[in-house]
Design a protein around this motif. Structure first.
Motif, PDB file in Angstrom:
ATOM      1  N   GLY A 135       0.836  -1.185   0.129  1.00  0.00           N
ATOM      2  CA  GLY A 135      -0.005   0.065   0.038  1.00  0.00           C
ATOM      3  C   GLY A 135       0.905   1.173   0.023  1.00  0.00           C
ATOM      4  N   VAL A 136       0.429   1.976   0.815  1.00  0.00           N
ATOM      5  CA  VAL A 136       1.176   3.457   1.032  1.00  0.00           C
ATOM      6  C   VAL A 136       1.265   3.880   2.420  1.00  0.00           C
ATOM      7  CG1 VAL A 136      -1.005   4.627   0.699  1.00  0.00           C
ATOM      8  CG2 VAL A 136       1.280   5.828   0.184  1.00  0.00           C
ATOM      9  N   LEU A 137       2.658   4.587   2.590  1.00  0.00           N
ATOM     10  CA  LEU A 137       2.796   5.333   3.897  1.00  0.00           C
ATOM     11  C   LEU A 137       2.612   6.747   3.663  1.00  0.00           C
ATOM     12  CD1 LEU A 137       4.071   5.568   7.055  1.00  0.00           C
ATOM     13  CD2 LEU A 137       5.971   5.647   6.046  1.00  0.00           C
ATOM     14  N   ALA A 138       1.848   7.605   4.526  1.00  0.00           N
ATOM     15  CA  ALA A 138       1.734   8.840   4.645  1.00  0.00           C
ATOM     16  C   ALA A 138       1.934   9.553   5.917  1.00  0.00           C
ATOM     17  CB  ALA A 138       0.497   9.113   3.828  1.00  0.00           C
ATOM     18  N   ALA A 139       2.488  10.723   5.997  1.00  0.00           N
ATOM     19  CA  ALA A 139       2.639  11.242   7.390  1.00  0.00           C
ATOM     20  C   ALA A 139       2.775  12.986   7.324  1.00  0.00           C
ATOM     21  CB  ALA A 139       4.012  10.721   8.021  1.00  0.00           C
ATOM     22  N   THR A 212       1.090  12.888  12.349  1.00  0.00           N
ATOM     23  CA  THR A 212       0.065  12.312  12.023  1.00  0.00           C
ATOM     24  C   THR A 212       0.373  11.328  10.975  1.00  0.00           C
ATOM     25  OG1 THR A 212      -1.435  13.789  12.935  1.00  0.00           O
ATOM     26  CG2 THR A 212      -2.301  12.099  11.268  1.00  0.00           C
ATOM     27  N   VAL A 213       0.208  10.143  11.030  1.00  0.00           N
ATOM     28  CA  VAL A 213       0.727   8.722  10.068  1.00  0.00           C
ATOM     29  C   VAL A 213      -0.479   7.939   9.864  1.00  0.00           C
ATOM     30  CG1 VAL A 213       2.368   7.324   9.513  1.00  0.00           C
ATOM     31  CG2 VAL A 213       2.760   8.740  11.659  1.00  0.00           C
ATOM     32  N   CYS A 214      -0.489   7.557   8.615  1.00  0.00           N
ATOM     33  CA  CYS A 214      -1.490   6.424   8.134  1.00  0.00           C
ATOM     34  C   CYS A 214      -0.767   5.508   7.571  1.00  0.00           C
ATOM     35  CB  CYS A 214      -2.703   7.085   7.313  1.00  0.00           C
ATOM     36  SG  CYS A 214      -2.455   7.545   5.795  1.00  0.00           S
ATOM     37  N   TRP A 215      -0.961   4.325   7.620  1.00  0.00           N
ATOM     38  CA  TRP A 215      -0.383   2.997   6.839  1.00  0.00           C
ATOM     39  C   TRP A 215      -1.694   2.619   6.092  1.00  0.00           C
ATOM     40  CZ3 TRP A 215       1.114   4.120  11.815  1.00  0.00           C
ATOM     41  CH2 TRP A 215       2.442   4.310  11.755  1.00  0.00           C
ATOM     42  N   LEU A 216      -1.824   2.674   4.625  1.00  0.00           N
ATOM     43  CA  LEU A 216      -2.837   2.123   3.984  1.00  0.00           C
ATOM     44  C   LEU A 216      -2.347   0.865   3.521  1.00  0.00           C
ATOM     45  CD1 LEU A 216      -5.602   2.838   2.870  1.00  0.00           C
ATOM     46  CD2 LEU A 216      -4.560   3.755   0.960  1.00  0.00           C
ATOM     47  N   ARG A 217      -2.989  -0.229   3.745  1.00  0.00           N
ATOM     48  CA  ARG A 217      -2.645  -1.793   3.479  1.00  0.00           C
ATOM     49  C   ARG A 217      -3.930  -2.289   2.693  1.00  0.00           C
ATOM     50  NH1 ARG A 217       0.283  -4.008   8.586  1.00  0.00           N
ATOM     51  NH2 ARG A 217       1.856  -4.793   7.189  1.00  0.00           N
ATOM     52  N   PHE A 218      -3.413  -2.893   1.364  1.00  0.00           N
ATOM     53  CA  PHE A 218      -4.505  -3.742   0.758  1.00  0.00           C
ATOM     54  C   PHE A 218      -4.398  -5.141   0.712  1.00  0.00           C
ATOM     55  CE2 PHE A 218      -4.611   0.530  -1.256  1.00  0.00           C
ATOM     56  CZ  PHE A 218      -5.770   0.583  -1.671  1.00  0.00           C
TER      57      PHE A 218
END
Length: 391
Positions: A135-139, A212-218
Motif C-alpha cells: 500500500g502506501v505510508l503517508a505522514a 499524524t501517520v497512516c499506513w494504508l494496506r491492501f
C-alpha cells in the motif's frame, strides 16, 4: 503648650516607627526577590540536568558494543537541511489508489532583520508519501517553531524515520522514537553551541512537532487504514460511496482540540501516554483519506460540516453549538464557514485535489481561502489519498 509638645512628640514617634517599618518591608522585599531569583536559577539548572539525564539514558541504552573505536563520522553541515525532496504524487499499478501532496508557507509570512539582511521565516511543516509492499505510508508533521529550536528538522526526522509497518502501541512507539532522539540531540547541539543563548534554549526547550501517520494496506481490492496521531494535525476519512462524501472517522476527535495548545513530540521528553492516539478501520470501496497540518485540516473539516449543516454525531452537535454560542477563534471560524456553507462538499474536495497538482496552484488556493477569512494564516500541508473506482 505642653499638650501641643506631647502631640508633636507622639507624631514624630509614629513617623519614626513608619520609617522603620518601611525599611523592614524593603529588606523583606529584597530578600524575597533574592529567593525568587535563586528559585529560577535552580529551576533552570534542574531543566538542564533532566535533559542531560535523558540523553545519558539514551546513550546507555544505545551505546555500541565494546571493540575497536569507530571511525569518526563526518560532521554534518553547519546548517541542518530543512527540506529534502518529497514525493508529491503516487498511484498504484492497478488504480486501486492515488495520492497527492503539497506544502506551502503561510500567505502573509514573517521576516526578520532589515535592509539587505532580511530572513523569511521557513515553513516547518514536513510530509512523507512512500509506497510500501502492500500500500502506501503517508505522514504529516507540523514543526512548532514557537517552542524550542530546529523544529522543522525535528519534524523532518520524525517523518523520515517512520517504519513501513504500523506503530500500534505506546511501547512500539517509544521503541521507535528512542534511538534517533539521541542522534538528533547530538547533531543539533553542535549547531547551537557557538551561540550561548541558542544552546541554552535548545537544551531547555528541545524541539517540538506534531505527528499524524497512516499506513494504508491492501488485501486484494480491500483496504485497511492503520493510523497514529500525536498533536492536532488532522486525519479525516470520507466515504465516497454515496452522492456526497461522508465523514466516517477523524483525529482529533473534537473541534475543541483546535482551540487548545496541543501536546507535542519532543526529543528530550517522554511521550504523554494519553496524547498518543492509534486505530485501524476497514475502508469502503470508495474513500478519501486526508492528512493535514492544523490550519488547512480544520478548514477541510469545517467545510464538510458546514455543507451538511453539522450532520449527525458529536462533531455535528459541536459545530451547531459553536455556530450559535461559540466565541474566540474557533467560534469565529465555525460561524464564518456556516455563513458561507458550500452547496456541495464533493466540489470542495475536488477543488482541493486539483490544487494539489502543483505547488503554485496549492499556494494560490491557500492564499485565496485565507483572504476570504475561511483559512487561518498558517503554513499549510495536505495529503489526499483516494481509493477505488479509478480514483
Amino acid at each position: 503648650m505642653d499638650r501641643l509638645s506631647e502631640d508633636i512628640a507622639a507624631a514624630e514617634d509614629r513617623y519614626a516607627r513608619i520609617i522603620e517599618s518601611t525599611m523592614e518591608a524593603r529588606q523583606r522585599r529584597d530578600s524575597l526577590a533574592g529567593e525568587v531569583m535563586a528559585l529560577y536559577s535552580e529551576r533552570a539548572r534542574l531543566i538542564e540536568e533532566i535533559s542531560a539525564l535523558r540523553v545519558s539514558a539514551l546513550e546507555l541504552k544505545f551505546s555500541p558494543p565494546a571493540g575497536p573505536p569507530p571511525v569518526p563520522a563526518t560532521l554534518p553541515p553547519a546548517i541542518p537541511p530543512v527540506l529534502r525532496p518529497a514525493r508529491t504524487a503516487l498511484s498504484s499499478a492497478g488504480a486501486l489508489w492515488s495520492a497527492r501532496a503539497q506544502s506551502t508557507a503561510k500567505p502573509r509570512n514573517d521576516s526578520f532583520g532589515s535592509g539587505a539582511h532580511i530572513t523569511w521565516r521557513q515553513n516547518e511543516d514536513r510530509f512523507r508519501l512512500t509506497p510500501t509492499d502492500d500500500g502506501v505510508l503517508a505522514a504529516v508533521s507540523d514543526g512548532a517553531g514557537a517552542s524550542g529550536l530546529f523544529c522543522g528538522a525535528w519534524a523532518e526526522t520524525l517523518v523520515g524515520q517512520l517504519p513501513a509497518t504500523p506503530l500500534e502501541s505506546l511501547k512500539a512507539f517509544n521503541d521507535w522514537l528512542d534511538p534517533f532522539c539521541l542522534e538528533f540531540h547530538t547533531t543539533h547541539a553542535r549547531h547551537s553551541k557557538s551561540d550561548a543563548a541558542k544552546h541554552s534554549k535548545f537544551v531547555r526547550e528541545g524541539s517540538c512537532a506534531t505527528l499524524t501517520v497512516c499506513w494504508l494496506r491492501f488485501s486484494g481490492s480491500r483496504a485497511v487504514l492503520h493510523w497514529l496521531g500525536y498533536g492536532d494535525s488532522p486525519l479525516l476519512v470520507f466515504d465516497r460511496s454515496g452522492g456526497e462524501p461522508e465523514l466516517i472517522a477523524g483525529h482529533p476527535g473534537s473541534l475543541g482540540a483546535f482551540d487548545r495548545d496541543p501536546q507535542l513530540l519532543n526529543w528530550k521528553d517522554m511521550p504523554d501516554p494519553g496524547s498518543l492516539k492509534t486505530g485501524s478501520l476497514p475502508l469502503p470501496a470508495r474513500a478519501t483519506v486526508i492528512l493535514a497540518s492544523d490550519g488547512i485540516g480544520q478548514f477541510t473539516l469545517l467545510r464538510a460540516l458546514a455543507a451538511q449543516r453539522g450532520g449527525n454525531g458529536t462533531l455535528g452537535a459541536e459545530f451547531r453549538r459553536l455556530e450559535t454560542n461559540g466565541n474566540g477563534r474557533l467560534g469565529t471560524a465555525v460561524k464564518s464557514h456556516a455563513a458561507r456553507a458550500p452547496q456541495s462538499f464533493a466540489a470542495e474536495l475536488a477543488a482541493l485535489g486539483a490544487a494539489l497538482e502543483s505547488e503554485s496552484a496549492f499556494a494560490a488556493l491557500v492564499a485565496s481561502r485565507c483572504e476570504e477569512g475561511l483559512l487561518a494564516n498558517d503554513d499549510s500541508t495536505l495529503i489526499m489519498i483516494e481509493i477505488g473506482s479509478g480514483c
